[in-house]
Design a protein around this motif. Sequence first.
Motif: not given
Lengths: 476, 476
Positions: B288-296
């Motif tokens: 999950f480390s590359n998710l954007t803020g919104d995606e997370s």
Amino acid sequence: MDSGKVNDVGILAMDIYFPPTCVQQEALEAHDGASKGKYTIGLGQECMAFCTEVEDVISMSLTVVTSLLEKYQIDPKQIGRLEVGSETVIDKSKSIKTWIMQIFEESGNTDVEGVDSTNACYGGTAALFNCVNWVESSSWDGRYGLVVCTDSAVYAEGPARPTGGAAAIAMLIGPNAPISFESKFRGTHMTHVYDFYKPNLASEYPVVDGKLSQTCYLMALDSCYKRFCSKFEKFEGKQFSISDADYFVFHSPYNKLVQKSFARLYFNDYLRNSSVVEKDAREKLEQFSNLTGDESYQSRELEKVSQQVSKPLYDVKVQPSTLLPKQIGNMYTASIYAAFASVIHNKYSTLMGQRIVMFSYGSGLSSTMFSFKLQDGQHPFNISNIASVLNVSEKLEKRHVISPENFVETLKLMEHRYGAKGFETSKDTSLLSPGTFYLVNVDSMYRRYYAKKDTEEEATSAKSLSCKNSSLANGH
Amino acid sequence: MDSGKVNDVGILAMDIYFPPTCVQQEALEAHDGASKGKYTIGLGQECMAFCTEVEDVISMSLTVVTSLLEKYQIDPKQIGRLEVGSETVIDKSKSIKTWIMQIFEESGNTDVEGVDSTNACYGGTAALFNCVNWVESSSWDGRYGLVVCTDSAVYAEGPARPTGGAAAIAMLIGPNAPISFESKFRGTHMTHVYDFYKPNLASEYPVVDGKLSQTCYLMALDSCYKRFCSKFEKFEGKQFSISDADYFVFHSPYNKLVQKSFARLYFNDYLRNSSVVEKDAREKLEQFSNLTGDESYQSRELEKVSQQVSKPLYDVKVQPSTLLPKQIGNMYTASIYAAFASVIHNKYSTLMGQRIVMFSYGSGLSSTMFSFKLQDGQHPFNISNIASVLNVSEKLEKRHVISPENFVETLKLMEHRYGAKGFETSKDTSLLSPGTFYLVNVDSMYRRYYAKKDTEEEATSAKSLSCKNSSLANGH
């Protein structure tokens, strides 16, 4: 605690906004079929500002905050606390402060403490005290505080209707202020009464017992003055009298009550054997010296005589504060600070070193008497610059006088709009100055959208602000 | 400024009151035809307190303030400031604080600063900060501050209804407190959003976008945590991680969001390369480390995995705070302090020297992360005495479980009573403990009269209090 690092915390800068639309009290008198002089002499009022359908307490706040930041060249990032005082409820949960946050979010600053303070006309004073205390506290982060007082006072048809008004005031708070608090001299009086309140949640209009409210106001004034004097004597080692202050500024629901209030302080000084009351006045007041407290609030004769003997001092120490409250009407939380702004407008060149005593009153009730010491400041935070930003004369001159019929129609429309959803306003901004925010529409979910009247370019930027919010509100 | 004279300003004493009437979430699930576990596991809630027609936010405040003063033997004259946080509007102008003033007027003390602070569930935190700042300010007069958080959370029929609750909490504020503020470590985040608000003024129910509100809550949490960490690092010279606090206390609309919140802090610590996140967990979170803020915020998978890997720490650092919020429901402004009271109740003997991090959130939105340091105090102001006054187990045990049918009927009655005038309540106090205030009637002018359930003698004294007000309200 950063002990001793901050001095002279108070008001660094001010700005005021009031609607450009107003009704003359003399015309309203005639329209209402009231006896001649009932509003102009009986209440002591000259004119009353009111919001048309494109303005409200949120738009006025956005306007005055934007204006203050621009005129004093304050970067929105320099604001660390923002507090609002208001009794005009548009939403019962979401604070007016959060609407104003739009201005700060634009600059990337969401780190701004503070919410709304509520108790009738006293909320602005509570917000001001909170901001000053923050600057003096261990949690202060070195940035400015900002206080906004914003209200629209409207009344149902009847005797209270001419006591309306509308305005928003913004005050920047920090140390080394030209208008600093003498925080040790403070007299507070708070009790549970039903003099003016807003229990009918569906209506914008208050329930008001005018006679009770006036008595409560004067009782609170007496109590606060007593406490203020006793603290002054404790810390200064000498008796306080009205001669120790250069100006007295009162919360002004209507000017007549301000006249009565100063006379009441004068009568207090007489009872306290203060030398400010001269022989001639003392003789005239002697007949009232044995009245009980209650009797003294009801005595028309005392009211008349004390106003008469204190009139010369009223003209010097109070009259300079009455301009805006007489011209705009009751602005609830903003009233006392509009009165204070009137003193700055009228006397800015002679205020250095002077003391101004303030009496803040909110029905229900909360009240405090406190004092400011005025001193030289550094540009842009000095008294004469504040006077020039306030720009009172021009703002008053540029107003548009609306007929009583039109005023009454507007209030009727607003009765339907209060708490309503799913409507567009006229978007008629012809009477607004450039830079004024206005209400565009309220959608089916009660969400409110504002825009800013300005040049083409700036208008686009304001639109995109409101679109951003719209997309945020719908996006998740 | 009395520089350096005050240290360790914070909470000296606490008390909590919640209605003795509650509905079981499991029964409500069945009654509502919801799938099994929807409220108990999906929301993580067990029980929900609610006010019957004889209680409201004013009566609960009167009850909890009276109780705190009695149990810690505080003379009402020793209170110099009283602030209320609430989003339950009974009057739009008159503050709840003025109703509470009745208690202080009885003892001749009307010199009590402070009004109501409003922004959804954040108002209590604003009131608390204001009181603490006052004690640290130059206007402090040496007396105690008192903060009251009081709310009744009710929702229209539908998915939000099981997220109601009701309670009032009182906190005494002063120096040398066993629960003191680490005021330099504070992270605030405030923006303009419409996640939960109350624009329908005639209804007690809010407009709520549950999904948006949860996202706003988690975004605010991230932002506050980032700022809190950065201030900690600035003043302590080392990185902050969840291992630096013994407990985390969150505003709790429902327990499931608290579980997600702690997992979110854990994920933040992972992204910040904190050593608190062990190898095993790091491997699971890597995807999950590359998710954007919104995606997370939208990733169910991240939610699940982060909750799973942080579960052992949740059990230690968060679970002790969840008792009252799970048993009472959302108490709006009181929720976070009820969660904090749960930690005191569960862990009072081991809290000395420990740090508790608090996250306060109010829709609209306002949010702050701040921290308390706990230390020995002097009786009656010490942690074990506070735990004994809170008396959580007994208060929970003495409650009366009401059927869902009865609960729904009560809410229907209250819909008609909201904003109404000219009615008497049932005055049925059979379920209330002695010492509890209750609503007797609302007269034709919307004036509200309360009495206190007690022995014959005390009941008479309470009656005369309400008569005195009645005569004041009518007398002028």
